[in-house]
Design an enzyme around this catalytic site. Structure first.
Site, PDB file in Angstrom:
ATOM      1  N   HIS A  31       0.980  -1.051  -0.137  1.00 36.96           N
ATOM      2  CA  HIS A  31      -0.098  -0.127   0.062  1.00 36.96           C
ATOM      3  C   HIS A  31       0.986   1.199   0.155  1.00 36.96           C
ATOM      4  CE1 HIS A  31       0.932   0.169   4.336  1.00 36.96           C
ATOM      5  NE2 HIS A  31       0.515  -0.960   4.407  1.00 36.96           N
ATOM      6  N   HIS A  34       4.142   1.323   2.140  1.00 37.91           N
ATOM      7  CA  HIS A  34       5.325   0.556   1.486  1.00 37.91           C
ATOM      8  C   HIS A  34       5.857   1.573   0.538  1.00 37.91           C
ATOM      9  CE1 HIS A  34       2.736  -3.149   3.020  1.00 37.91           C
ATOM     10  NE2 HIS A  34       3.810  -3.340   3.668  1.00 37.91           N
TER      11      HIS A  34
HETATM   12  P1  AMP Z   1       4.657  -4.948   6.738  1.00 34.05           P
HETATM   13  O1  AMP Z   1       4.659  -5.450   5.129  1.00 34.05           O
HETATM   14  O2  AMP Z   1       3.346  -4.713   7.351  1.00 34.05           O
HETATM   15  O3  AMP Z   1       5.706  -5.921   7.419  1.00 34.05           O
HETATM   16  O4  AMP Z   1       5.596  -3.754   6.525  1.00 34.05           O
HETATM   17  C1  AMP Z   1       6.636  -3.620   5.953  1.00 34.05           C
HETATM   18  C2  AMP Z   1       7.316  -2.149   6.265  1.00 34.05           C
HETATM   19  O5  AMP Z   1       6.456  -1.335   5.748  1.00 34.05           O
HETATM   20  C3  AMP Z   1       7.427  -2.136   7.807  1.00 34.05           C
HETATM   21  O6  AMP Z   1       8.909  -1.381   8.155  1.00 34.05           O
HETATM   22  C4  AMP Z   1       6.142  -1.175   8.148  1.00 34.05           C
HETATM   23  O7  AMP Z   1       6.724  -0.683   9.401  1.00 34.05           O
HETATM   24  C5  AMP Z   1       6.061  -0.229   7.077  1.00 34.05           C
HETATM   25  N1  AMP Z   1       4.774   0.211   7.026  1.00 34.05           N
HETATM   26  C6  AMP Z   1       3.640  -0.465   7.067  1.00 34.05           C
HETATM   27  N2  AMP Z   1       2.639   0.266   7.307  1.00 34.05           N
HETATM   28  C7  AMP Z   1       3.187   1.557   7.196  1.00 34.05           C
HETATM   29  C8  AMP Z   1       2.337   2.979   7.057  1.00 34.05           C
HETATM   30  N3  AMP Z   1       1.245   2.997   7.221  1.00 34.05           N
HETATM   31  N4  AMP Z   1       3.335   3.875   6.900  1.00 34.05           N
HETATM   32  C9  AMP Z   1       4.663   3.639   6.939  1.00 34.05           C
HETATM   33  N5  AMP Z   1       5.180   2.458   6.871  1.00 34.05           N
HETATM   34  C10 AMP Z   1       4.717   1.601   6.910  1.00 34.05           C
END
Ligand code: AMP
Length: 250
Positions: A31, A34
Site C-alpha cells: 500500500h 510501503h
Molecule cells: P509489513 O509489510 O506490514 O511488514 O510492513 C513492511 C514495512 O512497511 C515495515 O517497516 C512497516 O513499518 C512499514 N509500514 C507498514 N505500514 C506503514 C505505514 N502506514 N506507514 C509507513 N510505513 C509502514
C-alpha cells in the site's frame, strides 16, 4: 525489475551490484505506506531491493498467518512502477532450511507491548531481518514508524551485531481520516474501517492510556494494550478478528 526467488539468486544478483543499496523488507499486500519507504530508498540510494516474505516465525497466531492478505501480482506491478530494481520473494523452505533453525533473541525491548502479546514475535522478526540483511547487504534499510517497537529493535540489532547498515525510520502514512495504512486493513469491511478511523483520534484526544483503552472499548475494540513509552502512545486492539496497531507522538 528482476524477480529473485532463492537466497542463491539474491546473492548472485547482489554480487553484481555496485554503489549504494536501499532495502525495503515487507510482507506484501503493498500500500502507500510501503510505497513511501520505496520512494525514500529511491531518493537516497542508487539501487533499491524490495522483499516480500510472510515470515511464519513471527506469527504466534496461525489464523493471522493463514489469513494474511496476499496480492502478489499487484505487488509486483507496484514495485515495478515504483522503480524497484530487484524483488526478493522466497518461499518459506528457502529461508528456513533446517528443522531447528538458529533464532535470535532479545529481551529488553522484545518483551513489552507487541512482544508481550505476541510471544516470540520479535525473535522471528530479528531472525528473518538478519537473514535478509545478510542476503541484500544494504547500505540503508527502511522501516516504518507504524511498527515503532520493531524499528527500535532493528536499530539495536544493527548496533549490537555491528552491522554496517543505516536504519531509516519513515513516518506513518495514514488515510484521509488518520487511519494508519496497513495490509490488515484489507480484512476490514467498510463499517469497520469507519470505526478504525477513530483509533488515532482517541489516542491523541485523551490524557491517559487508561482513558484511551476505555474509549476504544466503548467503540467496540478488544484492546490488548494502550501504553505510553518514548514520548509516544502505543495501541494494539482487535476489531472483530483483525488486530490493528498504531502509535502517535504525545
Ligand atoms: P509489513 O509489510 O506490514 O511488514 O510492513 C513492511 C514495512 O512497511 C515495515 O517497516 C512497516 O513499518 C512499514 N509500514 C507498514 N505500514 C506503514 C505505514 N502506514 N506507514 C509507513 N510505513 C509502514
Amino acid at each position: 525489475m528482476v524477480v529473485l526467488r532463492t537466497p542463491e539468486e539474491m546473492k548472485i544478483w547482489r554480487s553484481q551490484i555496485e554503489g549504494t543499496v536501499g532495502f525495503v523488507p515487507t510482507m506484501g499486500a503493498l500500500h502507500t505506506g510501503h510505497e513511501t519507504l520505496i520512494q525514500a530508498s529511491k531518493e537516497q540510494c542508487q539501487h533499491t531491493i524490495l522483499s516480500i516474505f510472510v515470515n511464519p516465525l513471527q506469527f504466534n497466531n496461525s489464523s493471522d498467518f493463514l489469513n494474511y492478505p496476499k496480492t502478489m501480482d499487484q505487488d509486483l506491478r507496484i514495485a515495478e512502477s515504483r522503480g524497484v530494481d530487484a524483488v526478493f520473494i522466497p518461499e518459506k523452505n528457502q529461508m528456513y532450511r533446517s528443522e531447528d533453525p538458529v533464532i535470535l533473541s532479545e529481551r529488553e525491548l522484545s518483551e513489552k507491548m507487541e512482544g508481550k502479546y505476541r510471544p516470540g514475535h520479535f525473535n522471528g522478526v530479528l531472525t528473518v531481518v538478519l537473514k535478509l540483511f545478510n542476503l541484500a547487504k544494504p547500505t540503508k534499510a527502511y522501516f516504518g514508524k507504524k511498527d515503532y517497537q520493531q524499528y527500535l529493535l532493528i536499530q539495536k540489532l544493527c548496533e549490537d551485531l555491528f552491522l554496517n547498515i543505516d536504519v531509516v525510520g519513515i513516518e506513518t502514512v495514514r488515510d484521509e481520516k488518520g487511519l494508519a495504512l496497513s495490509s490488515r486493513n484489507l480484512r476490514l469491511n467498510s463499517k469497520e474501517i469507519e470505526i478504525a478511523q477513530n483509533i488515532n483520534v482517541v489516542l491523541k484526544a485523551v490524557k491517559s492510556s487508561a482513558e484511551a483503552t476505555q474509549q476504544l472499548e466503548n467503540l467496540g475494540f478488544k484492546v490488548d494494550y494502550v501504553e505510553d513509552h518514548w514520548g509516544r502512545r502505543f495501541v494494539a486492539a482487535f476489531l472483530g478478528e483483525v488486530r490493528l496497531i498504531d502509535n502517535v507522538r504525545l
